[in-house]
Design a protein around this motif. Sequence first.
Motif, mmCIF file in Angstrom:
data_model
loop_
_atom_site.group_PDB
_atom_site.id
_atom_site.type_symbol
_atom_site.label_atom_id
_atom_site.label_comp_id
_atom_site.label_asym_id
_atom_site.label_seq_id
_atom_site.Cartn_x
_atom_site.Cartn_y
_atom_site.Cartn_z
ATOM 1 N N ASN A 57 0.869 -0.878 -0.516
ATOM 2 C CA ASN A 57 -0.090 0.016 -0.131
ATOM 3 C C ASN A 57 0.913 1.478 -0.365
ATOM 4 O O ASN A 57 0.183 2.060 0.438
ATOM 5 C CB ASN A 57 -0.897 -0.094 1.749
ATOM 6 C CG ASN A 57 -2.373 -0.934 0.445
ATOM 7 O OD1 ASN A 57 -2.572 -1.361 -0.299
ATOM 8 N ND2 ASN A 57 -2.522 -2.050 2.564
ATOM 9 N N ILE A 60 -0.403 4.409 -1.404
ATOM 10 C CA ILE A 60 -1.051 5.620 -1.145
ATOM 11 C C ILE A 60 -0.587 7.053 -0.190
ATOM 12 O O ILE A 60 -1.361 7.696 -0.476
ATOM 13 C CB ILE A 60 -2.388 4.620 0.281
ATOM 14 C CG1 ILE A 60 -3.229 3.456 -0.305
ATOM 15 C CG2 ILE A 60 -3.264 5.745 0.610
ATOM 16 C CD1 ILE A 60 -3.345 2.978 0.304
ATOM 17 N N ALA A 81 -5.612 -1.228 -7.278
ATOM 18 C CA ALA A 81 -4.402 0.115 -6.514
ATOM 19 C C ALA A 81 -5.023 1.255 -7.896
ATOM 20 O O ALA A 81 -4.955 2.606 -6.986
ATOM 21 C CB ALA A 81 -3.498 -0.406 -6.732
ATOM 22 N N GLU A 84 -8.496 2.991 -7.105
ATOM 23 C CA GLU A 84 -7.946 2.935 -5.339
ATOM 24 C C GLU A 84 -7.252 4.797 -5.516
ATOM 25 O O GLU A 84 -7.530 6.077 -5.149
ATOM 26 C CB GLU A 84 -7.139 2.730 -4.072
ATOM 27 C CG GLU A 84 -7.830 1.596 -4.364
ATOM 28 C CD GLU A 84 -7.155 0.277 -3.272
ATOM 29 O OE1 GLU A 84 -6.557 0.834 -2.839
ATOM 30 O OE2 GLU A 84 -7.853 -0.743 -3.255
ATOM 31 N N LYS A 88 -8.241 8.699 -4.759
ATOM 32 C CA LYS A 88 -8.447 9.336 -4.073
ATOM 33 C C LYS A 88 -7.362 11.043 -4.881
ATOM 34 O O LYS A 88 -7.239 12.064 -4.404
ATOM 35 C CB LYS A 88 -6.215 8.877 -3.654
ATOM 36 C CG LYS A 88 -6.658 8.051 -2.511
ATOM 37 C CD LYS A 88 -7.017 8.031 -0.826
ATOM 38 C CE LYS A 88 -5.221 8.647 -0.514
ATOM 39 N NZ LYS A 88 -5.937 9.258 1.445
ATOM 40 N N LEU A 94 -10.801 6.261 0.760
ATOM 41 C CA LEU A 94 -10.611 4.903 0.728
ATOM 42 C C LEU A 94 -11.978 4.427 1.693
ATOM 43 O O LEU A 94 -11.197 4.796 2.949
ATOM 44 C CB LEU A 94 -9.194 4.021 0.824
ATOM 45 C CG LEU A 94 -8.205 5.288 -0.145
ATOM 46 C CD1 LEU A 94 -6.856 4.487 0.055
ATOM 47 C CD2 LEU A 94 -8.809 4.139 -1.446
ATOM 48 N N HIS A 124 -8.866 -7.008 -3.797
ATOM 49 C CA HIS A 124 -8.311 -5.413 -3.149
ATOM 50 C C HIS A 124 -8.861 -6.066 -1.458
ATOM 51 O O HIS A 124 -9.292 -6.468 -1.234
ATOM 52 C CB HIS A 124 -9.570 -4.657 -3.496
ATOM 53 C CG HIS A 124 -10.655 -5.139 -3.772
ATOM 54 N ND1 HIS A 124 -11.597 -4.681 -2.687
ATOM 55 C CD2 HIS A 124 -11.799 -5.231 -4.328
ATOM 56 C CE1 HIS A 124 -12.697 -4.370 -2.569
ATOM 57 N NE2 HIS A 124 -12.791 -5.565 -3.792
ATOM 58 N N TYR A 126 -9.610 -2.269 0.039
ATOM 59 C CA TYR A 126 -10.196 -0.835 0.047
ATOM 60 C C TYR A 126 -10.691 -0.580 -1.301
ATOM 61 O O TYR A 126 -10.376 -1.297 -2.293
ATOM 62 C CB TYR A 126 -9.083 0.268 -0.655
ATOM 63 C CG TYR A 126 -7.934 -0.210 1.025
ATOM 64 C CD1 TYR A 126 -8.346 0.477 2.894
ATOM 65 C CD2 TYR A 126 -6.852 -0.943 1.320
ATOM 66 C CE1 TYR A 126 -7.809 0.706 3.654
ATOM 67 C CE2 TYR A 126 -6.347 -0.407 2.146
ATOM 68 C CZ TYR A 126 -6.200 0.040 3.023
ATOM 69 O OH TYR A 126 -5.579 0.037 4.100
ATOM 70 N N SER A 127 -12.229 0.054 -1.103
ATOM 71 C CA SER A 127 -12.403 0.235 -2.329
ATOM 72 C C SER A 127 -12.590 2.010 -2.105
ATOM 73 O O SER A 127 -11.934 2.499 -0.732
ATOM 74 C CB SER A 127 -13.726 0.058 -2.585
ATOM 75 O OG SER A 127 -14.800 0.594 -3.327
ATOM 76 N N VAL A 128 -13.706 3.165 -2.558
ATOM 77 C CA VAL A 128 -13.689 3.993 -2.882
ATOM 78 C C VAL A 128 -15.190 4.713 -2.449
ATOM 79 O O VAL A 128 -15.868 3.730 -2.567
ATOM 80 C CB VAL A 128 -12.719 5.103 -3.351
ATOM 81 C CG1 VAL A 128 -11.899 4.744 -4.247
ATOM 82 C CG2 VAL A 128 -14.137 4.704 -5.319
ATOM 83 N N LEU A 158 -11.983 -1.720 -10.032
ATOM 84 C CA LEU A 158 -11.569 -2.600 -8.788
ATOM 85 C C LEU A 158 -10.632 -3.394 -9.055
ATOM 86 O O LEU A 158 -10.134 -4.364 -8.096
ATOM 87 C CB LEU A 158 -13.100 -2.161 -7.446
ATOM 88 C CG LEU A 158 -11.791 -2.567 -5.893
ATOM 89 C CD1 LEU A 158 -10.624 -1.405 -5.827
ATOM 90 C CD2 LEU A 158 -13.524 -2.068 -4.822
#
Lengths: 175, 196
Positions: A57, A60, A81, A84, A88, A94, A124, A126-128, A158
């Motif tokens: 990660n 990020i 990613a 993601e 961002k 996230l 994954h 994470y998502s948004v 994703l």
Amino acid sequence: MILVIKVNKFELHDGEFVRSITQLLKNFKVVHYKDLKKSDLDKSDKAILCGTALKDNEFIKDVNKFFWLKNYDKPVLGICAGMEIIGKVFDCYLEKVTEIGMIKIKTIKKNILFDKKFEAYSLHNYSVNKSKSIDVIAKSDKCISAIKVKNKEIYGVLFHPEVRNNEIINNFNIH
Amino acid sequence: MKLGVLFSGGKDSSYALFKAMQKDKVVCLISVISESEESYMFHTPIDNVEEQARKIRLPLVKVKTKGEKEKELNDLKKAIKIAVEKYKIEGVVTGAVESVYQASRIQKICNELDIYCFNPLWKMNQVELLKEIVKAGFKVKIVKVAADGLDEKWINRIIDEEVLEKLVELSKKYRFNVAAEGGEYESEVVDFPKFK
């Protein structure tokens, strides 16, 4: 030329997250996001932001290295990613949500990449969430699965279309 | 990063090991020995992993499983956990190429144990992969056949360029997976190139 932007930290992940995509392309150049130059962006016709491993990660905290997306007026496809990162940059947060394996995806807004319901390979943690700058174009039972930046040809998925659903990468190519 | 390689002694896990050793530090091999030939996850037979591990000069973590669907995953997790505790591995390397079933289950285990998962051969074109393996100097022997078009004459053959060509031809004719990811044949690496 499609600029393929590598996100993974470890070279041993190149095959899984970069070669798996580039083997579906003809005219491309691979560059790591940390080595990206303005001339690479200028010379490109499109860009793909690759995914990376579940535990990797580092990108990020480097989101500021992707602010060029705000001024890039060519099509972009962010994978995993990559989505993601797009989220961002375009005002999303996230949120922690894990999906690993084949997942049911439902299209909720017409787009150039896919339609209807389909299954896709996800990997994954994470998502948004929603933001004023993006449209949600697909969802799974658990989270937002694909986005499009409003007024731009910037897409994020994703899931991994290079694993299953190669036609999505093809649709991005020919668009 | 210290890595453990999921190792069956077959061509794909051996080649994944080879690739991992070129980039990182492999500290152990991890083998799950299935008592069932019907295993969804694990390659059978793998009688020679101990000898192979000695040849490669790497310690081996070996765990037995009955090979029952889903339950065998607990045994795999146990094996990886031993490698984490004993050899301090921070990541696992697999030879997965196409199987989403296998890859996603290993990914889940690694995620639960908070370690990295590497699949350096993932989605490789299978003929290209076989060519690379032969070219890298691996001697791969077919030890078991289970596909139309492959009779017993194929057992004990070493895959060289000529044999590979024939395999590709038959795989097209009889429509089987040339890399045998679905168990069309089982292979064993009988000789390794020099590892770095």
